[in-house]
Design a protein around this motif. Structure first.
Motif, PDB file in Angstrom:
ATOM      1  N   ARG A 102       0.840  -1.209   0.000  1.00 45.26           N
ATOM      2  CA  ARG A 102       0.000   0.000   0.000  1.00 45.26           C
ATOM      3  C   ARG A 102       0.868   1.249   0.000  1.00 45.26           C
ATOM      4  O   ARG A 102       0.586   2.217  -0.701  1.00 45.26           O
ATOM      5  CB  ARG A 102      -0.917  -0.020   1.220  1.00 45.26           C
ATOM      6  CG  ARG A 102      -1.991   1.069   1.207  1.00 45.26           C
ATOM      7  CD  ARG A 102      -2.834   1.005   2.465  1.00 45.26           C
ATOM      8  NE  ARG A 102      -3.918   1.972   2.409  1.00 45.26           N
ATOM      9  CZ  ARG A 102      -5.127   1.706   1.932  1.00 45.26           C
ATOM     10  NH1 ARG A 102      -5.398   0.503   1.467  1.00 45.26           N
ATOM     11  NH2 ARG A 102      -6.067   2.631   1.916  1.00 45.26           N
ATOM     12  N   GLU A 103       1.946   1.230   0.794  1.00 41.68           N
ATOM     13  CA  GLU A 103       2.849   2.378   0.826  1.00 41.68           C
ATOM     14  C   GLU A 103       3.593   2.557  -0.494  1.00 41.68           C
ATOM     15  O   GLU A 103       3.958   3.670  -0.866  1.00 41.68           O
ATOM     16  CB  GLU A 103       3.839   2.213   1.977  1.00 41.68           C
ATOM     17  CG  GLU A 103       3.204   2.318   3.346  1.00 41.68           C
ATOM     18  CD  GLU A 103       4.117   1.868   4.465  1.00 41.68           C
ATOM     19  OE1 GLU A 103       3.733   2.048   5.640  1.00 41.68           O
ATOM     20  OE2 GLU A 103       5.199   1.326   4.191  1.00 41.68           O
ATOM     21  N   LEU A 104       3.798   1.445  -1.209  1.00 44.18           N
ATOM     22  CA  LEU A 104       4.514   1.522  -2.486  1.00 44.18           C
ATOM     23  C   LEU A 104       3.797   2.423  -3.472  1.00 44.18           C
ATOM     24  O   LEU A 104       4.445   3.112  -4.270  1.00 44.18           O
ATOM     25  CB  LEU A 104       4.672   0.114  -3.077  1.00 44.18           C
ATOM     26  CG  LEU A 104       5.416   0.041  -4.419  1.00 44.18           C
ATOM     27  CD1 LEU A 104       6.843   0.538  -4.272  1.00 44.18           C
ATOM     28  CD2 LEU A 104       5.403  -1.386  -4.956  1.00 44.18           C
ATOM     29  N   TRP A 105       2.468   2.458  -3.422  1.00 43.12           N
ATOM     30  CA  TRP A 105       1.737   3.324  -4.342  1.00 43.12           C
ATOM     31  C   TRP A 105       2.097   4.785  -4.123  1.00 43.12           C
ATOM     32  O   TRP A 105       2.238   5.557  -5.079  1.00 43.12           O
ATOM     33  CB  TRP A 105       0.233   3.124  -4.178  1.00 43.12           C
ATOM     34  CG  TRP A 105      -0.255   1.843  -4.761  1.00 43.12           C
ATOM     35  CD1 TRP A 105      -0.682   0.721  -4.090  1.00 43.12           C
ATOM     36  CD2 TRP A 105      -0.330   1.511  -6.150  1.00 43.12           C
ATOM     37  NE1 TRP A 105      -1.016  -0.280  -4.965  1.00 43.12           N
ATOM     38  CE2 TRP A 105      -0.813   0.171  -6.250  1.00 43.12           C
ATOM     39  CE3 TRP A 105      -0.043   2.197  -7.324  1.00 43.12           C
ATOM     40  CZ2 TRP A 105      -1.019  -0.458  -7.463  1.00 43.12           C
ATOM     41  CZ3 TRP A 105      -0.249   1.552  -8.544  1.00 43.12           C
ATOM     42  CH2 TRP A 105      -0.726   0.243  -8.602  1.00 43.12           C
ATOM     43  N   VAL A 106       2.225   5.196  -2.866  1.00 46.05           N
ATOM     44  CA  VAL A 106       2.616   6.581  -2.585  1.00 46.05           C
ATOM     45  C   VAL A 106       4.035   6.832  -3.076  1.00 46.05           C
ATOM     46  O   VAL A 106       4.336   7.872  -3.666  1.00 46.05           O
ATOM     47  CB  VAL A 106       2.508   6.884  -1.076  1.00 46.05           C
ATOM     48  CG1 VAL A 106       2.999   8.291  -0.780  1.00 46.05           C
ATOM     49  CG2 VAL A 106       1.070   6.732  -0.617  1.00 46.05           C
ATOM     50  N   ILE A 107       4.924   5.863  -2.850  1.00 45.75           N
ATOM     51  CA  ILE A 107       6.312   6.022  -3.273  1.00 45.75           C
ATOM     52  C   ILE A 107       6.395   6.113  -4.798  1.00 45.75           C
ATOM     53  O   ILE A 107       7.180   6.895  -5.348  1.00 45.75           O
ATOM     54  CB  ILE A 107       7.155   4.856  -2.729  1.00 45.75           C
ATOM     55  CG1 ILE A 107       7.219   4.956  -1.198  1.00 45.75           C
ATOM     56  CG2 ILE A 107       8.560   4.866  -3.316  1.00 45.75           C
ATOM     57  CD1 ILE A 107       7.778   3.724  -0.524  1.00 45.75           C
ATOM     58  N   VAL A 108       5.559   5.338  -5.498  1.00 47.19           N
ATOM     59  CA  VAL A 108       5.515   5.421  -6.964  1.00 47.19           C
ATOM     60  C   VAL A 108       5.046   6.810  -7.394  1.00 47.19           C
ATOM     61  O   VAL A 108       5.557   7.387  -8.372  1.00 47.19           O
ATOM     62  CB  VAL A 108       4.596   4.322  -7.541  1.00 47.19           C
ATOM     63  CG1 VAL A 108       4.311   4.563  -9.018  1.00 47.19           C
ATOM     64  CG2 VAL A 108       5.245   2.951  -7.352  1.00 47.19           C
ATOM     65  N   LEU A 109       4.069   7.369  -6.690  1.00 47.77           N
ATOM     66  CA  LEU A 109       3.622   8.730  -7.007  1.00 47.77           C
ATOM     67  C   LEU A 109       4.763   9.726  -6.836  1.00 47.77           C
ATOM     68  O   LEU A 109       4.932  10.646  -7.656  1.00 47.77           O
ATOM     69  CB  LEU A 109       2.436   9.125  -6.117  1.00 47.77           C
ATOM     70  CG  LEU A 109       1.073   8.567  -6.505  1.00 47.77           C
ATOM     71  CD1 LEU A 109       0.023   8.977  -5.473  1.00 47.77           C
ATOM     72  CD2 LEU A 109       0.662   9.080  -7.881  1.00 47.77           C
ATOM     73  N   PHE A 110       5.552   9.596  -5.766  1.00 43.60           N
ATOM     74  CA  PHE A 110       6.726  10.439  -5.586  1.00 43.60           C
ATOM     75  C   PHE A 110       7.673  10.278  -6.778  1.00 43.60           C
ATOM     76  O   PHE A 110       8.220  11.261  -7.289  1.00 43.60           O
ATOM     77  CB  PHE A 110       7.472  10.057  -4.303  1.00 43.60           C
ATOM     78  CG  PHE A 110       6.952  10.700  -3.058  1.00 43.60           C
ATOM     79  CD1 PHE A 110       7.551  11.834  -2.548  1.00 43.60           C
ATOM     80  CD2 PHE A 110       5.872  10.172  -2.382  1.00 43.60           C
ATOM     81  CE1 PHE A 110       7.085  12.427  -1.391  1.00 43.60           C
ATOM     82  CE2 PHE A 110       5.394  10.757  -1.221  1.00 43.60           C
ATOM     83  CZ  PHE A 110       6.003  11.888  -0.724  1.00 43.60           C
ATOM     84  N   HIS A 111       7.868   9.038  -7.182  1.00 44.73           N
ATOM     85  CA  HIS A 111       8.787   8.737  -8.285  1.00 44.73           C
ATOM     86  C   HIS A 111       8.321   9.436  -9.565  1.00 44.73           C
ATOM     87  O   HIS A 111       9.118  10.077 -10.270  1.00 44.73           O
ATOM     88  CB  HIS A 111       8.834   7.219  -8.497  1.00 44.73           C
ATOM     89  CG  HIS A 111      10.040   6.734  -9.221  1.00 44.73           C
ATOM     90  ND1 HIS A 111      10.309   7.100 -10.521  1.00 44.73           N
ATOM     91  CD2 HIS A 111      11.050   5.918  -8.843  1.00 44.73           C
ATOM     92  CE1 HIS A 111      11.426   6.519 -10.911  1.00 44.73           C
ATOM     93  NE2 HIS A 111      11.901   5.799  -9.911  1.00 44.73           N
ATOM     94  N   THR A 113       6.058  12.030  -9.973  1.00 41.97           N
ATOM     95  CA  THR A 113       6.049  13.497  -9.901  1.00 41.97           C
ATOM     96  C   THR A 113       7.465  14.054  -9.914  1.00 41.97           C
ATOM     97  O   THR A 113       7.727  15.102 -10.524  1.00 41.97           O
ATOM     98  CB  THR A 113       5.324  13.970  -8.632  1.00 41.97           C
ATOM     99  OG1 THR A 113       5.929  13.380  -7.475  1.00 41.97           O
ATOM    100  CG2 THR A 113       3.850  13.609  -8.668  1.00 41.97           C
ATOM    101  N   GLY A 114       8.405  13.341  -9.274  1.00 42.87           N
ATOM    102  CA  GLY A 114       9.793  13.789  -9.279  1.00 42.87           C
ATOM    103  C   GLY A 114      10.428  13.688 -10.647  1.00 42.87           C
ATOM    104  O   GLY A 114      11.132  14.605 -11.092  1.00 42.87           O
ATOM    105  N   THR A 115      10.178  12.586 -11.357  1.00 46.83           N
ATOM    106  CA  THR A 115      10.767  12.403 -12.680  1.00 46.83           C
ATOM    107  C   THR A 115      10.226  13.430 -13.661  1.00 46.83           C
ATOM    108  O   THR A 115      10.981  13.980 -14.489  1.00 46.83           O
ATOM    109  CB  THR A 115      10.488  10.976 -13.198  1.00 46.83           C
ATOM    110  OG1 THR A 115      11.071  10.027 -12.302  1.00 46.83           O
ATOM    111  CG2 THR A 115      11.069  10.780 -14.580  1.00 46.83           C
ATOM    112  N   VAL A 116       8.938  13.708 -13.605  1.00 43.87           N
ATOM    113  CA  VAL A 116       8.355  14.734 -14.487  1.00 43.87           C
ATOM    114  C   VAL A 116       9.019  16.081 -14.251  1.00 43.87           C
ATOM    115  O   VAL A 116       9.378  16.799 -15.197  1.00 43.87           O
ATOM    116  CB  VAL A 116       6.830  14.826 -14.276  1.00 43.87           C
ATOM    117  CG1 VAL A 116       6.253  16.053 -14.993  1.00 43.87           C
ATOM    118  CG2 VAL A 116       6.143  13.560 -14.769  1.00 43.87           C
ATOM    119  N   MET A 117       9.201  16.434 -12.982  1.00 39.59           N
ATOM    120  CA  MET A 117       9.846  17.703 -12.674  1.00 39.59           C
ATOM    121  C   MET A 117      11.305  17.706 -13.127  1.00 39.59           C
ATOM    122  O   MET A 117      11.806  18.713 -13.634  1.00 39.59           O
ATOM    123  CB  MET A 117       9.757  18.005 -11.177  1.00 39.59           C
ATOM    124  CG  MET A 117      10.252  19.405 -10.811  1.00 39.59           C
ATOM    125  SD  MET A 117       9.756  19.928  -9.157  1.00 39.59           S
ATOM    126  CE  MET A 117      10.694  18.795  -8.150  1.00 39.59           C
TER     127      MET A 117
END
Length: 298
Positions: A102-111, A113-117
């Motif tokens: 479940r926490e991995l989904w949040v970490i993927v979102l970080f990944h 949003t960070g890569t896009v930036m």
């Protein structure tokens, strides 16, 4: 053990429960009051913070080790090696249950949003990476997304480890508006007026009355959440100085030789903390003090 203790222990992973038992044995041997009690709890607080930073610490160690010992002419490029190391760290965190699915989904979102930036920022010349390696998108090596994921890993793990509770937390929709504005400004300030100070003032206004409660053992301590944002931003800034010294990336003023990262980057990292907190609330709802409900959001 009270209901809150039972809920907290249920939320920990197997490894974390084992560490918690060790820490509690130390703490039970200390008096409830006095300098020794304070020092022991402070030590445990620091160890829990370090444990929450495990992903980021391992990534930083890999970056420094690559600078010191990885040959420039190696068949496997330094940046590609860091991508492989980052994937191995993430896999290890999941296999050992240090992070949940479940926490991995949040970490993927970080990944993401960070890569896009990163793609945008390198495109406009805000910073740049060495051009070596094939595991990259444009000018961005793929390991960079894992650096943002490391921030996400810290956020979701410290929430569990410190049993965080909040007083007067703002409405989630309001924090989401602030986070979207902060994220958008990372892009738009290159073309229109830079609104970071207005956004910063807005963040301060909505979180001004919010206190974060955390417990090491006997005592429930608290601090203004804005102070917590600032402290984490400061640690990220220190890590950024180490990473740029190690050549992971460079700002334009570092191309002729390393210089410390501008202190003004603290504002950017402070706003990143807001984005991070909002993403974490997708999994962990901010709980008021005294509520012992399930940690995971329904």
């Amino acid at each position: 053990m009270d209901k809150r203790d039972e809920t907290h222990r249920h939320e920990l992973t197997r490894v974390e429960r084992a560490l918690d038992r060790i820490f509690n044995r130390w703490l039970k041997g200390a008096n409830a009051h006095g300098i020794r009690a304070f020092l022991v709890e402070f030590l445990v607080f620091g160890l829990k913070q370090a444990w929450a930073c495990l992903f980021g610490a391992l990534m930083l160690i890999a970056i420094v080790a690559a600078r010191l010992w990885w040959p420039d002419d190696a068949a496997l490029a330094r940046n590609d090696m860091l991508v492989i190391v980052a994937i191995c760290i993430q896999a290890l965190m999941l296999v050992t249950r240090l992070e949940t699915g479940r926490e991995l989904w949040v970490i993927v979102l970080f990944h993401i949003t960070g890569t896009v930036m990163e793609l945008f920022k390198t495109g406009v010349g805000s910073w740049l990476y060495d051009p070596d390696g094939v595991l990259r998108i444009g000018g961005v090596p793929l390991f960079t997304g894992f650096m943002y994921a490391a921030v996400g890993s810290y956020m979701v793990r410290v929430y569990r480890l410190m049993d965080l509770r909040f007083d007067r937390y703002p409405p989630l929709w309001l924090t989401a508006v602030a986070a979207l504005a902060a994220y958008a400004n990372f892009f738009t300030h290159h073309y229109v007026w830079d609104a970071r100070w207005v956004i910063l003032a807005f963040v301060v206004a909505i979180f001004w009355r919010t206190w974060m409660h955390f417990r090491v053992y006997r005592r429930t301590l608290k601090m203004p959440i804005l102070v917590a944002f600032g402290l984490v931003a400061m640690f990220i800034w220190f890590a950024e100085n180490i990473a740029t010294w190690a050549g992971a990336w460079a700002y334009p003023d570092q191309l002729d030789g390393w210089t410390p990262v501008s202190i003004m980057k603290l504002v950017s990292w402070f706003l990143l903390m807001l984005i991070s907190v909002v993403l974490v609330t997708f999994v962990y709802r901010p709980r008021p003090l005294g509520v012992a409900n399930e940690l995971a959001a329904r």
